[in-house]
Design a protein around this motif. Structure first.
Motif, PDB file in Angstrom:
ATOM      1  N   LEU A  55       0.808  -1.224   0.000  1.00 51.09           N
ATOM      2  CA  LEU A  55       0.000   0.000   0.000  1.00 51.09           C
ATOM      3  C   LEU A  55       0.843   1.276   0.000  1.00 51.09           C
ATOM      4  CD1 LEU A  55      -2.843  -0.870   2.520  1.00 51.09           C
ATOM      5  CD2 LEU A  55      -3.071  -0.492   0.060  1.00 51.09           C
ATOM      6  N   CYS A  56       2.084   1.187   0.416  1.00 51.24           N
ATOM      7  CA  CYS A  56       2.928   2.384   0.495  1.00 51.24           C
ATOM      8  C   CYS A  56       3.089   2.981  -0.900  1.00 51.24           C
ATOM      9  CB  CYS A  56       4.294   2.040   1.076  1.00 51.24           C
ATOM     10  SG  CYS A  56       5.401   3.471   1.135  1.00 51.24           S
ATOM     11  N   PRO A  57       2.630   4.223  -1.099  1.00 54.20           N
ATOM     12  CA  PRO A  57       2.701   4.804  -2.439  1.00 54.20           C
ATOM     13  C   PRO A  57       4.129   5.029  -2.935  1.00 54.20           C
ATOM     14  CG  PRO A  57       1.924   6.429  -0.859  1.00 54.20           C
ATOM     15  CD  PRO A  57       1.993   5.122  -0.140  1.00 54.20           C
ATOM     16  N   MET A  58       5.081   5.083  -2.031  1.00 53.10           N
ATOM     17  CA  MET A  58       6.470   5.322  -2.418  1.00 53.10           C
ATOM     18  C   MET A  58       7.316   4.040  -2.393  1.00 53.10           C
ATOM     19  SD  MET A  58       6.062   8.324  -3.150  1.00 53.10           S
ATOM     20  CE  MET A  58       7.711   8.546  -3.753  1.00 53.10           C
ATOM     21  N   GLY A  59       6.724   2.925  -1.976  1.00 57.62           N
ATOM     22  CA  GLY A  59       7.489   1.685  -1.878  1.00 57.62           C
ATOM     23  C   GLY A  59       8.600   1.776  -0.848  1.00 57.62           C
ATOM     24  N   ALA A  60       8.386   2.555   0.210  1.00 61.36           N
ATOM     25  CA  ALA A  60       9.425   2.814   1.203  1.00 61.36           C
ATOM     26  C   ALA A  60       9.523   1.744   2.284  1.00 61.36           C
ATOM     27  CB  ALA A  60       9.190   4.175   1.849  1.00 61.36           C
ATOM     28  N   ILE A  61       8.532   0.862   2.386  1.00 58.83           N
ATOM     29  CA  ILE A  61       8.557  -0.176   3.408  1.00 58.83           C
ATOM     30  C   ILE A  61       9.287  -1.388   2.856  1.00 58.83           C
ATOM     31  CG2 ILE A  61       7.167  -1.717   4.850  1.00 58.83           C
ATOM     32  CD1 ILE A  61       4.991   0.483   4.795  1.00 58.83           C
ATOM     33  N   LEU A  62      10.329  -1.792   3.569  1.00 56.94           N
ATOM     34  CA  LEU A  62      11.172  -2.904   3.150  1.00 56.94           C
ATOM     35  C   LEU A  62      11.016  -4.060   4.125  1.00 56.94           C
ATOM     36  CD1 LEU A  62      14.359  -0.758   2.537  1.00 56.94           C
ATOM     37  CD2 LEU A  62      12.587  -1.351   0.877  1.00 56.94           C
ATOM     38  N   VAL A  63      10.616  -5.204   3.618  1.00 55.11           N
ATOM     39  CA  VAL A  63      10.464  -6.411   4.422  1.00 55.11           C
ATOM     40  C   VAL A  63      11.471  -7.423   3.889  1.00 55.11           C
ATOM     41  CG1 VAL A  63       8.880  -8.222   5.199  1.00 55.11           C
ATOM     42  CG2 VAL A  63       7.998  -5.919   4.726  1.00 55.11           C
ATOM     43  N   ARG A  64      12.357  -7.891   4.783  1.00 56.49           N
ATOM     44  CA  ARG A  64      13.412  -8.818   4.369  1.00 56.49           C
ATOM     45  C   ARG A  64      13.425 -10.062   5.242  1.00 56.49           C
ATOM     46  NH1 ARG A  64      16.666  -3.796   4.211  1.00 56.49           N
ATOM     47  NH2 ARG A  64      17.021  -3.327   2.018  1.00 56.49           N
ATOM     48  N   ASP A  65      13.873 -11.149   4.658  1.00 54.21           N
ATOM     49  CA  ASP A  65      14.114 -12.364   5.426  1.00 54.21           C
ATOM     50  C   ASP A  65      15.339 -12.108   6.295  1.00 54.21           C
ATOM     51  OD1 ASP A  65      15.595 -15.007   5.862  1.00 54.21           O
ATOM     52  OD2 ASP A  65      13.625 -15.680   5.157  1.00 54.21           O
ATOM     53  N   ARG A  66      15.194 -12.259   7.583  1.00 58.19           N
ATOM     54  CA  ARG A  66      16.294 -11.957   8.503  1.00 58.19           C
ATOM     55  C   ARG A  66      17.509 -12.846   8.260  1.00 58.19           C
ATOM     56  NH1 ARG A  66      15.955 -12.998  14.840  1.00 58.19           N
ATOM     57  NH2 ARG A  66      16.249 -15.076  14.040  1.00 58.19           N
ATOM     58  N   ALA A  67      17.291 -14.112   7.991  1.00 57.65           N
ATOM     59  CA  ALA A  67      18.399 -15.056   7.843  1.00 57.65           C
ATOM     60  C   ALA A  67      19.192 -14.833   6.558  1.00 57.65           C
ATOM     61  CB  ALA A  67      17.881 -16.493   7.896  1.00 57.65           C
ATOM     62  N   THR A  68      18.495 -14.493   5.473  1.00 60.88           N
ATOM     63  CA  THR A  68      19.166 -14.403   4.175  1.00 60.88           C
ATOM     64  C   THR A  68      19.385 -12.981   3.694  1.00 60.88           C
ATOM     65  OG1 THR A  68      17.110 -14.461   2.911  1.00 60.88           O
ATOM     66  CG2 THR A  68      18.124 -16.597   3.470  1.00 60.88           C
ATOM     67  N   GLY A  69      18.607 -12.026   4.231  1.00 60.67           N
ATOM     68  CA  GLY A  69      18.684 -10.646   3.757  1.00 60.67           C
ATOM     69  C   GLY A  69      17.950 -10.413   2.451  1.00 60.67           C
ATOM     70  N   VAL A  70      17.319 -11.446   1.919  1.00 65.06           N
ATOM     71  CA  VAL A  70      16.585 -11.332   0.656  1.00 65.06           C
ATOM     72  C   VAL A  70      15.280 -10.578   0.903  1.00 65.06           C
ATOM     73  CG1 VAL A  70      15.391 -12.649  -1.137  1.00 65.06           C
ATOM     74  CG2 VAL A  70      17.609 -13.415  -0.298  1.00 65.06           C
ATOM     75  N   ASN A  71      14.972  -9.652  -0.004  1.00 66.61           N
ATOM     76  CA  ASN A  71      13.714  -8.913   0.100  1.00 66.61           C
ATOM     77  C   ASN A  71      12.516  -9.826  -0.055  1.00 66.61           C
ATOM     78  OD1 ASN A  71      15.143  -6.550   0.370  1.00 66.61           O
ATOM     79  ND2 ASN A  71      14.518  -5.698  -1.579  1.00 66.61           N
ATOM     80  N   VAL A  72      11.575  -9.701   0.867  1.00 68.38           N
ATOM     81  CA  VAL A  72      10.266 -10.340   0.716  1.00 68.38           C
ATOM     82  C   VAL A  72       9.409  -9.386  -0.111  1.00 68.38           C
ATOM     83  CG1 VAL A  72       8.254 -11.220   1.944  1.00 68.38           C
ATOM     84  CG2 VAL A  72      10.541 -11.582   2.893  1.00 68.38           C
ATOM     85  N   LEU A  73       9.405  -8.094   0.267  1.00 63.93           N
ATOM     86  CA  LEU A  73       8.779  -6.998  -0.491  1.00 63.93           C
ATOM     87  C   LEU A  73       9.584  -5.736  -0.271  1.00 63.93           C
ATOM     88  CD1 LEU A  73       4.909  -7.279  -0.181  1.00 63.93           C
ATOM     89  CD2 LEU A  73       6.267  -7.482  -2.237  1.00 63.93           C
ATOM     90  N   PRO A  74       9.843  -4.950  -1.226  1.00 61.45           N
ATOM     91  CA  PRO A  74       9.611  -5.301  -2.629  1.00 61.45           C
ATOM     92  C   PRO A  74      10.501  -6.465  -3.027  1.00 61.45           C
ATOM     93  CG  PRO A  74      10.926  -3.300  -2.473  1.00 61.45           C
ATOM     94  CD  PRO A  74      10.517  -3.673  -1.078  1.00 61.45           C
TER      95      PRO A  74
END
Length: 77
Positions: A55-74
């Motif tokens: 929902l963030c219009p700027m795509g500013a929210i970053l969700v990452r897998d803690r173990a791998t550092g890979v982005n979940v979103l974006p």
């Protein structure tokens, strides 16, 4: 037993402080000095976090897998 953990960050340089995340998910995000911030920097997999990131219009929210550092979103390209 699934011990997947996510980290949650807000890219302060991208955040415009629209407050969408804080208004839709007040238990997850707040506003400080006109910018969004996660109330908890870590979480288990959670649909609300994904919804907030989408929902963030700027795509500013970053969700990452803690173990791998890979982005979940974006998602990483």
């Amino acid at each position: 037993m699934d011990e997947t953990r996510w980290t949650v960050e807000v890219d302060q340089s991208a955040c415009l402080g629209t407050g969408v995340c804080a208004s839709v998910f007040p238990a997850r995000f707040g506003l400080t000095r006109g910018k969004s911030r996660p109330l908890h920097g870590e979480s288990g997999p959670d649909a609300e976090l994904l919804d907030a990131a989408e929902l963030c219009p700027m795509g500013a929210i970053l969700v990452r897998d803690r173990a791998t550092g890979v982005n979940v979103l974006p998602e990483d390209d």
